[in-house]
Design a protein around this motif. Structure first.
Motif, mmCIF file in Angstrom:
data_model
loop_
_atom_site.group_PDB
_atom_site.id
_atom_site.type_symbol
_atom_site.label_atom_id
_atom_site.label_comp_id
_atom_site.label_asym_id
_atom_site.label_seq_id
_atom_site.Cartn_x
_atom_site.Cartn_y
_atom_site.Cartn_z
ATOM 1 N N VAL A 184 0.388 26.314 -50.956
ATOM 2 C CA VAL A 184 1.277 25.145 -50.995
ATOM 3 C C VAL A 184 2.734 25.583 -51.035
ATOM 4 N N LEU A 185 3.045 26.502 -51.930
ATOM 5 C CA LEU A 185 4.436 26.939 -52.082
ATOM 6 C C LEU A 185 4.937 27.652 -50.825
ATOM 7 N N THR A 186 4.067 28.445 -50.201
ATOM 8 C CA THR A 186 4.489 29.168 -48.987
ATOM 9 C C THR A 186 4.695 28.193 -47.834
ATOM 10 N N ARG A 187 3.777 27.254 -47.655
ATOM 11 C CA ARG A 187 3.965 26.248 -46.593
ATOM 12 C C ARG A 187 5.272 25.481 -46.803
ATOM 13 N N LEU A 192 3.934 19.444 -55.481
ATOM 14 C CA LEU A 192 4.863 20.498 -55.900
ATOM 15 C C LEU A 192 4.908 20.591 -57.422
ATOM 16 N N GLU A 193 4.974 19.447 -58.084
ATOM 17 C CA GLU A 193 5.059 19.448 -59.544
ATOM 18 C C GLU A 193 3.792 20.035 -60.171
ATOM 19 N N SER A 194 2.625 19.615 -59.699
ATOM 20 C CA SER A 194 1.376 20.127 -60.287
ATOM 21 C C SER A 194 1.206 21.616 -59.991
ATOM 22 N N THR A 195 1.632 22.032 -58.813
ATOM 23 C CA THR A 195 1.527 23.452 -58.457
ATOM 24 C C THR A 195 2.440 24.285 -59.347
ATOM 25 N N ARG A 196 3.663 23.816 -59.538
ATOM 26 C CA ARG A 196 4.606 24.538 -60.400
ATOM 27 C C ARG A 196 4.078 24.628 -61.833
ATOM 28 N N GLN A 197 3.482 23.553 -62.313
ATOM 29 C CA GLN A 197 2.922 23.577 -63.668
ATOM 30 C C GLN A 197 1.820 24.627 -63.783
ATOM 31 N N GLU A 198 0.993 24.701 -62.759
ATOM 32 C CA GLU A 198 -0.097 25.684 -62.783
ATOM 33 C C GLU A 198 0.458 27.108 -62.788
ATOM 34 N N VAL A 199 1.476 27.348 -61.945
ATOM 35 C CA VAL A 199 2.071 28.686 -61.897
ATOM 36 C C VAL A 199 2.751 29.019 -63.208
ATOM 37 N N ARG A 200 3.447 28.049 -63.800
ATOM 38 C CA ARG A 200 4.116 28.297 -65.087
ATOM 39 C C ARG A 200 3.102 28.594 -66.184
#
Length: 894
Positions: free
Chosen positions: A832-835, A874-882
């Motif tokens: 997601v982040l790369t796309r 984006l928000e859920s992905t960032r939360q997972e990475v954090r």
């Protein structure tokens, strides 16, 4: 050739020839030996009653007479197909022309080698498609340095005298007829130039002054007689004039204009029926030829496979390459074959240079010579082929497009009707263009091209996601162009491309800026392969090595920049058009960069070696890190590179100006960096970052493999080992690459100082956050929980556990997940982040939310339904990475 069936067919053809062709009947009477052989079923294309000691002109006339009879009977018997017939006629023309040149030189300078005088065959001789009564249309050239001369004779005088003698030997008639008619009017400026031209003057003319129709003529050019090497040198020199990478729709319009003038001039032969002109009539031979040549001019500069001189082969190759429809190709080939065959029948009657069907009883004679019952049967055979060719060719003519009014009120009404919500500013923009305010629009030709393309532009831009924004960006593009003619003609000829241009200008400021610098980038998008994944490294390197640049180093730099620019632009357009997954585009960007590194490093090494030689037992190796090492670039990525060299640092190079190995490779690496980064006439290439080398900016640009290994094992910092997790050799021999890979693997798997990786990574990430904040609310790289956090977390896990190493971050995550060291969902977060990063670099480089239409494009690119889903994802992905970063570092996520 002889068998029972062919003997029967040949005798049947002999009967028809005697009944219906006075010319063939005359030859049969005058060549009794040949007639007897034919009656026995013997077809010999080399047979002749000529004797070797005859004068050249008489010998060639008799050879021509015998060849014409053999080929005609083989044709009528169906033993020779059209390819065999035209091939035999062309081979004889080449032989006769070459014999005449040699004879003319021998008469003037006995014993001299026939050098310095060449004949370039154009038209049907050039393509191997001569008919029974064709003229030949050579261009005669000479080389003053090698042409045999009489004492105190000027080369120009000698060349003209040789040329006149050649024409006389071939054209003069006597009781045995003639050899060939020669038309020299296709040479440059025939009304003022001598019949034989100096080769350098001819090259200069075609490079600087030639007319558009001459490009089409040279599609079928061939060095046919005389000094073939001289002729080939000429053709090689003017090849860029014929096959241009940047499309010239002006030349295509010129060819259409020629066709229209032919139809008008030969109006009496346009209507199908008795008297129909097989060559120039609507749906005739010339239209099939022009159809092929128009498409060859459009695509041949980029697609070498369609550069076939023969019409039917060209049509077949155009279909194979997908440039024309298979049904179109087959219809045109079938029609061309039949019309050429009947044209031959017409010419066989009296050996006359005619292309028109006769009328009355004479048409019955042609039909019966062909083996049909009467004229009605012949016309019925021809009618559907002629109609199909005319219909296909007519479809090329787009001159009936509507024009837009110059009246302000009417123009605004028309713009509103086309779909512009705000027609008034669009009307003012068009009026500014029409006024010639920009240099690109000042010439009458440019404004004419503008008027022709306006209907296409208005339709495309009215339906664009942001019409007014797209129009403003087009305006900015036109303001920077030196000439707008070619881009207008391209868009007029390819309306679908105008729609894509409107989308690019609406969504992608990065691509719009690229286009402003290089408008010819748009040319590459007419190729359907522009929306397919770019090839592998070998194929890309081959494309970058291609092109007529010879050993010219600067020309190679320019050529690679053009190819890379076109490929990167096309990859970006794939995202705008929704044709490719951004992950595939990112991998494509990286393959393009790796191929450029390979080609330019090799070219630079070869150029450097001219002065300094090579260092025996040693070579340059290039190691990529960062996104380049991971083979996933964005449109704007720098290339992080480390230069290394193998062998003994105390060695010395073996060239005229020898250098010690360390100095040699440091200077060479500077040259390679310049080759990859410095802007040339063809534009910039890549930003190169070498700060990840041992000791960073304070260290030498290049070190030996041993020094690199020692530094990584003893002195490198944690951040350098984190960078090393994405290291990948991209240039060097297989053995050298393997040696570097072994060093990297050994260091990553534990051959390095023991350090507190977690603490140092936390400190580095905090410093980065303080000094390099996110650009905007969509910065998928630098926001907390973005790609940098993901990369840091993954590299920490890799180094601490000495596991999961792969330069590609996505593959590394998969390996770590398999070993239970990271959550399996982390790969989806990476994707997601790369796309998002790859897409935003094109459409929102400031990382701020774009307009509504571009929001839809971003949603499509990352595979979600709409903009709220983009924001939520984006928000859920960032939360997972954090959360994962907090887990790795022992921090509290909050």
């Amino acid at each position: 050739m002889h068998d029972f069936e062919s003997e029967h067919a040949i005798n049947d053809a002999l009967g028809r020839a005697r009944l219906w062709s006075p010319f063939l009947a005359m030859i049969l009477d005058r060549e009794p030996v040949l007639a007897h052989s034919l009656a026995q079923g013997q077809l010999d294309l080399g047979a002749s009653s000529a004797a070797p000691d005859m004068p050249v002109a008489k010998r060639l006339r008799l050879e021509r007479r015998a060849m014409a009879l053999n080929v005609a009977i083989g044709d009528l018997a169906g033993v020779l197909d059209l390819t065999a017939v035209t091939g035999a006629l062309t081979r004889f023309a080449d032989h006769a022309l070459d014999t005449a040149i040699r004879a003319a030189i021998e008469e003037r300078t006995p014993g001299a080698e026939p050098l310095g005088f060449t004949a370039i065959a154009l038209g049907k001789q050039g393509s191997g498609e001569l008919n029974y009564s064709s003229d030949i249309d050579p261009i005669l050239l000479f080389d003053p340095a090698t042409l045999p001369l009489k004492p105190r004779e000027e080369p120009e005088q000698a060349a003209v005298r040789i040329g006149k003698r050649v024409v006389e030997l071939l054209q003069a008639r006597d009781g045995d007829g003639y050899v060939l008619r020669v038309d020299l009017r296709l040479r440059p400026s025939p009304e003022i130039t001598p019949i034989v031209l100096p080769v350098e003057a001819a090259i200069g003319y075609y490079e600087a002054q030639a007319l558009p129709w001459e490009r089409a003529a040279f599609i079928r050019a061939r060095a046919a007689a005389g000094d073939i090497a001289l002729g080939q040198r000429f053709l090689d020199a003017i090849r860029p004039f014929v096959w241009r990478r940047a499309l010239d729709f002006g030349a295509i319009g010129e060819i259409r204009g020629i066709s229209a003038r032919i139809r008008d001039h030969h109006s009496q032969g346009q209507a199908f029926g008795p008297g129909y002109d097989l060559k120039r009539g609507r749906g005739g031979i010339r239209e099939a030829e022009f159809f092929a040549q128009i498409h060859q001019l459009i695509h041949g500069g980029r697609d070498r496979s369609v550069r076939a001189p023969a019409t039917r082969e060209a049509l077949a190759r155009l279909a194979e390459a997908g440039w024309i429809g298979t049904d179109e190709s087959r219809a045109l080939i079938d029609g061309y074959t039949l019309l050429r065959t009947i044209e031959h029948r017409v010419q066989m009657i009296d050996d006359r240079q005619t292309h028109a069907l006769p009328t009355g009883e004479a048409l019955d004679r042609v039909a019966k010579l062909h083996g049909l019952e009467d004229a009605g049967a012949l016309l019925a055979l021809l009618a559907p082929r002629v109609a199909a060719t005319g219909r296909i060719y007519d479809a090329l003519d787009d001159t009936a497009r509507p024009a837009f009014s110059h009246d302000a009120v009417t123009l605004e009404t028309d713009l509103a009707a086309a779909g512009f919500d705000e027609p008034e500013p669009a009307r003012r923009r068009i009026e500014a263009w029409r006024s010639g305010a920009y240099p690109a629009l000042r010439s009458p030709a440019a404004r004419e091209a503008l008027e022709a393309v306006l209907p296409t532009l208005v339709t495309a831009f009215a339906t664009a996601p942001v019409p007014q924004a797209a129009l403003l960006r087009l305006d900015a593009l036109l303001e920077r162009l030196p000439s707008a003619i070619n881009i207008f003609r391209l868009l007029e000829a390819r309306p679908g491309l105008a729609t894509l241009l409107a989308a690019i200008l609406s969504h992608a400021p990065t691509l719009a800026d690229d286009l402003g610098r290089r408008p010819d980038l748009l040319d590459g998008l007419i190729d359907a392969t522009a929306f397919e994944p770019v090839g592998d490294i070998a194929a890309l390197e081959a494309a970058m090595r291609a092109g007529e640049v010879g050993g010219d180093y600067q020309a190679r730099l320019d050529h690679v920049r053009r190819v890379v620019g076109e490929l990167r632009f096309a990859l970006g357009a794939q995202i705008v058009a929704g044709a490719s997954d951004p992950l595939h585009v990112a991998a494509g960007y990286a393959r393009v960069a790796e191929a450029a590194i390979g080609v330019l490093a090799r070219a630079t090494i070869d150029e450097f070696a001219k002065a300094h030689g090579i260092v025996p037992g040693s070579e340059l190796v290039i190691l990529a890190l960062g996104r380049m090492g991971g083979a996933m670039l964005t449109h704007a990525s720098d290339l992080d590179l480390i230069y290394l060299f193998t062998g003994d640092f105390a060695a010395e190079s073996d060239g005229p100006k020898p250098l010690g190995a360390t100095l040699y490779y440091n200077r060479l690496a500077q040259r390679v960096t310049a080759a990859l980064s410095v802007a040339t006439a063809a534009g910039p290439l890549y930003q190169i970052d070498t700060r990840l080398r041992p000791s960073g900016g304070q260290g030498p640009l290049v070190v030996t493999l041993d020094s690199f290994a020692r530094y990584q094992r003893e002195d490198a910092w944690t951040w350098e080992h984190m960078a090393l997790t994405r290291a990948r050799p991209v240039f060097g021999s297989p053995d050298a690459r393997a040696a570097v890979t072994d060093i990297v693997r050994g260091v990553l798997e534990g051959d390095r100082p023991t350090r507190d990786v977690v603490a140092e990574a936390k400190s580095m990430r905090a410093d980065m956050a303080a000094h390099k904040p996110p650009k905007g609310p969509l910065d998928a790289k630098l926001l907390p929980g973005g790609l940098v956090d993901l990369e840091f977390a993954v590299h920490v896990v890799q180094l601490v556990n000495r596991a999961g190493f792969d330069p590609n971050l996505g593959t590394a995550i998969d390996r770590l997940a398999t070993e239970g060291l990271v959550p399996p969902t982390l790969r989806a977060a990476h994707d997601v982040l790369t796309r998002l990063l790859v897409t935003l670099r094109l459409v929102a480089p400031d990382a701020a939310p774009p307009g509504h239409a571009t929001q839809e494009l971003i949603a499509r690119a990352i595979g979600v339904a709409d903009w709220p889903a983009v924001v939520a994802t984006l928000e859920s992905t960032r939360q997972e990475v954090r959360r994962f970063w907090a887990q790795v570092t022992g921090e509290q996520d909050g």
